[in-house]
Design an enzyme around this catalytic site. Structure first.
Site, PDB file in Angstrom:
ATOM      1  N   LYS A 120      33.446  42.111  16.083  1.00 13.61           N
ATOM      2  CA  LYS A 120      32.580  42.029  14.904  1.00 13.61           C
ATOM      3  C   LYS A 120      33.400  42.104  13.619  1.00 13.61           C
ATOM      4  O   LYS A 120      33.199  41.310  12.697  1.00 13.61           O
ATOM      5  CB  LYS A 120      31.534  43.150  14.926  1.00 13.61           C
ATOM      6  CG  LYS A 120      30.525  43.050  13.774  1.00 13.61           C
ATOM      7  CD  LYS A 120      29.445  44.106  13.902  1.00 13.61           C
ATOM      8  CE  LYS A 120      29.945  45.475  13.559  1.00 13.61           C
ATOM      9  NZ  LYS A 120      28.876  46.502  13.507  1.00 13.61           N
ATOM     10  N   ASP A 138      25.770  42.175  13.638  1.00 11.32           N
ATOM     11  CA  ASP A 138      25.540  43.609  13.490  1.00 11.32           C
ATOM     12  C   ASP A 138      24.096  43.906  13.879  1.00 11.32           C
ATOM     13  O   ASP A 138      23.395  43.047  14.410  1.00 11.32           O
ATOM     14  CB  ASP A 138      25.852  44.067  12.058  1.00 11.32           C
ATOM     15  CG  ASP A 138      24.868  43.502  11.040  1.00 11.32           C
ATOM     16  OD1 ASP A 138      24.039  42.634  11.396  1.00 11.32           O
ATOM     17  OD2 ASP A 138      24.917  43.938   9.877  1.00 11.32           O
TER      18      ASP A 138
END
Length: 213
Positions: A120, A138
């Protein structure tokens, strides 16, 4: 969900959010990398408060190493998990200097090899600092993708892959921030603001609240 509906969703989101940008404050790829590492399980607002004091003092790998781990902790102690984050940032700074001539790498393999940098974080840096069409999923993007049915999936990676396939090509670059900001301020976790949603009629969320503010 068909292509036409997805296209209209992103057209409306882009109209609603004309400047889809990260809310983390940064001026260089290195500052962004540090801010994103710090943002794990923390708010952008909290990170910005800390980096507003840190970056004027140390905003390069060598400058942070010169602070030392304890010195770095002094600036980030208001952020959750600051001990482990400080340790990882120090290791990352050493690695950037040793392997990358002090520059943040612009590819996934080398980014993910840095301590404290997962998929991420790498996706955020690649998209925001280097203009690559990546999708950092997210909690906001995961929620919005599943609720709207733009890219439903049971795992973060599944949602990421579906977004990369399903997002209209013209919106691949800004989609990351469009979805985050929509999730942060409109399609919120506990009480989605369906009455203020620009894609209310296109969204396929079964538990939409009534169209009132």
């Amino acid at each position: 969900m068909n292509k036409a509906k997805r296209l209209e969703i992103f057209e409306r989101l882009a109209e609603q959010i004309p400047e889809p940008e990260t809310e983390l404050n940064y001026t260089t790829p290195f500052e962004l990398l540090i801010a994103v590492i710090l943002s794990a399980q923390a708010t952008d607002k909290g990170v910005n408060i800390a980096t507003a004091k840190l970056f004027p003092v140390a905003n390069t790998p060598q400058a942070i190493l010169d602070l030392g781990e304890d010195g770095l902790k002094h600036y980030i102690k208001t952020i959750g998990l600051f001990n482990s984050k400080a340790a990882n940032i120090i290791k990352t700074c050493r690695q950037i200097l040793a392997l990358h001539n002090g520059q943040v790498p612009d590819n996934r393999k080398e980014l993910e090899a840095l301590p404290g940098v997962g998929r991420k974080t790498a996706n955020v840096v690649l998209n925001t600092a280097f203009g690559q069409p990546t999708m950092a999923v997210d909690t906001h993007i995961f929620r919005v993708s599943n609720r709207t049915r733009i890219a439903p999936g049971k795992t973060v990676l599944e949602v990421e892959k579906k977004l990369l396939r399903n997002v209209p090509k013209a919106y691949l670059m800004p989609a990351h921030h469009l979805l985050i900001l929509h999730g942060r301020y409109t399609c919120t976790a506990r009480k989605p603001r369906c009455g203020a949603c620009c894609i209310y009629d296109l969204c396929e969320f079964k538990d939409k609240t009534q169209y009132t503010e």
